[in-house]
Design an enzyme around this catalytic site. Structure first.
Site, mmCIF file in Angstrom:
data_model
loop_
_atom_site.group_PDB
_atom_site.id
_atom_site.type_symbol
_atom_site.label_atom_id
_atom_site.label_comp_id
_atom_site.label_asym_id
_atom_site.label_seq_id
_atom_site.Cartn_x
_atom_site.Cartn_y
_atom_site.Cartn_z
ATOM 1 N N TYR A 33 -1.277 93.257 130.834
ATOM 2 C CA TYR A 33 -1.351 91.905 130.295
ATOM 3 C C TYR A 33 -2.509 91.767 129.316
ATOM 4 O O TYR A 33 -3.393 92.623 129.243
ATOM 5 C CB TYR A 33 -1.493 90.881 131.422
ATOM 6 C CG TYR A 33 -2.880 90.781 132.034
ATOM 7 C CD1 TYR A 33 -3.723 89.720 131.716
ATOM 8 C CD2 TYR A 33 -3.337 91.737 132.937
ATOM 9 C CE1 TYR A 33 -4.992 89.621 132.266
ATOM 10 C CE2 TYR A 33 -4.593 91.644 133.507
ATOM 11 C CZ TYR A 33 -5.419 90.584 133.161
ATOM 12 O OH TYR A 33 -6.681 90.501 133.705
ATOM 13 N N LYS A 151 -5.526 97.570 131.225
ATOM 14 C CA LYS A 151 -5.536 96.168 131.666
ATOM 15 C C LYS A 151 -4.245 95.869 132.429
ATOM 16 O O LYS A 151 -3.308 95.257 131.912
ATOM 17 C CB LYS A 151 -5.708 95.227 130.479
ATOM 18 C CG LYS A 151 -6.125 93.814 130.873
ATOM 19 C CD LYS A 151 -6.487 92.998 129.660
ATOM 20 C CE LYS A 151 -6.841 91.556 130.021
ATOM 21 N NZ LYS A 151 -8.089 91.434 130.782
ATOM 22 N N GLU A 183 -18.621 96.292 136.244
ATOM 23 C CA GLU A 183 -18.309 95.083 135.470
ATOM 24 C C GLU A 183 -18.124 93.923 136.427
ATOM 25 O O GLU A 183 -18.181 94.079 137.655
ATOM 26 C CB GLU A 183 -17.044 95.294 134.635
ATOM 27 C CG GLU A 183 -15.831 95.701 135.445
ATOM 28 C CD GLU A 183 -14.669 96.195 134.584
ATOM 29 O OE1 GLU A 183 -14.652 95.912 133.378
ATOM 30 O OE2 GLU A 183 -13.772 96.851 135.130
ATOM 31 N N LEU A 207 -13.102 98.022 131.812
ATOM 32 C CA LEU A 207 -12.175 97.556 130.789
ATOM 33 C C LEU A 207 -12.883 97.544 129.441
ATOM 34 O O LEU A 207 -14.039 97.122 129.341
ATOM 35 C CB LEU A 207 -11.676 96.153 131.126
ATOM 36 C CG LEU A 207 -10.632 95.590 130.159
ATOM 37 C CD1 LEU A 207 -9.318 96.352 130.294
ATOM 38 C CD2 LEU A 207 -10.404 94.109 130.413
#
Length: 287
Positions: A33, A151, A183, A207
């Site tokens: 996505y 992702k 993260e 990411l």
């Protein structure tokens, strides 16, 4: 008001949109996505999101949907039809819906990817109170799968991380692996020490944030020093500033980590300035 959404080539009222129960996104989290922000009715960093979507598809050996080359037009139409001035467009592509559930990938020649898009109206997105007050984060173990650079829709643990933070009266969680921060649950993490912006280097561990790339580019153009390396929670507690970036938050200052104030306990000048630059430059370049 009922939103218009997009499902596999059709624009539909949201209450009429349907996806097969055999869709692999539903059964296997076999999907990717992107979320593109909308400011002033314009799409922010759209090209970056499209390139990352293509990379995610390639990394999972997932075929491009037939609508791939029309995604900008689809985004723009949904923004216009739903009257979005500030908000987001969510795009999801799954491997599609074969005839039955199976761990083996379906034949790409006979199973079309599923494509879904919808908008979210977020008035005040650019002037979020959290940008002025800062957010508080906790640290949690990073126990996700190893390909965080893709992702995917596998968001259960990040969701659980946000709930852990909420239970402690905080806003978000930073995930830690082998002693270093990877993260946030839905953002990239940074600290500032002695004028140097420090954030984890790109790898399969995190990411590859589209907002991250833009903010670091703007920082370097503004003659700010950037160091891409892992940092620890103890370093974060001792930092002068901390902040996060994402497509939905842009740049948010972090004022507390695991109960310890970061710097003065208030948003710092580096994060504040980077947010200003990002919003100004992104609005100019929006499509």
């Amino acid at each position: 008001m009922t939103r218009t959404v997009y499902v596999n080539g059709e624009y539909l009222p949201e209450n009429e949109a349907k996806v097969s129960i055999f869709d692999r996104g539903f059964l296997m989290a076999d999907g990717v996505y992107e979320v593109t922000s909308v400011l002033g009715g314009k799409l922010i960093d759209f090209d970056g999101h499209l390139k990352r979507l293509e990379r995610s598809l390639n990394e999972l050996d997932m075929p491009k949907p037939a609508a791939f080359d029309d995604l900008l037009e689809i985004h723009r139409k949904l923004v216009a039809e739903n009257g979005i001035t500030e908000g987001m467009v969510y795009l999801q592509v799954t491997r599609g819906a074969p005839d039955d559930r199976d761990f083996v990938f379906p034949d790409a020649e006979t199973t079309e990817p599923t494509v879904v898009l919808f908008t979210q109206n977020k008035p005040g997105l650019a002037n979020s109170p959290a940008a002025k007050t800062g957010i508080k984060v906790i640290s949690i173990d990073d126990i996700r799968w190893g390909r965080r650079d893709i992702k995917t829709v596998q968001l259960l643990y990040p969701s659980m991380g946000k709930m852990m933070a909420k239970a402690q009266g905080c806003d978000d969680a930073w995930m830690v692996e082998d002693g270093a921060v990877t993260e946030g649950t839905s953002n990239n993490a940074y600290i500032v020490k002695d004028g140097v912006i420090i954030t984890r280097n790109l790898s399969t561990d995190i990411l590859h944030g589209i907002t991250r790339a833009a903010v670091l580019r703007f920082a370097r153009e503004a003659q700010m020093k950037v160091e891409e390396r892992p940092f620890t929670i103890e370093e974060a507690k001792a930092a002068d500033e901390a902040f996060v970036t994402s497509a939905s938050t842009f740049v948010f200052p972090v004022v507390e980590v695991d109960g310890a104030a970061v710097g003065t306990g208030s948003p710092g000048p580096v994060a504040t300035r980077l947010r200003e630059i990002y919003l100004e430059e992104s609005l100019k370049a929006g499509v």
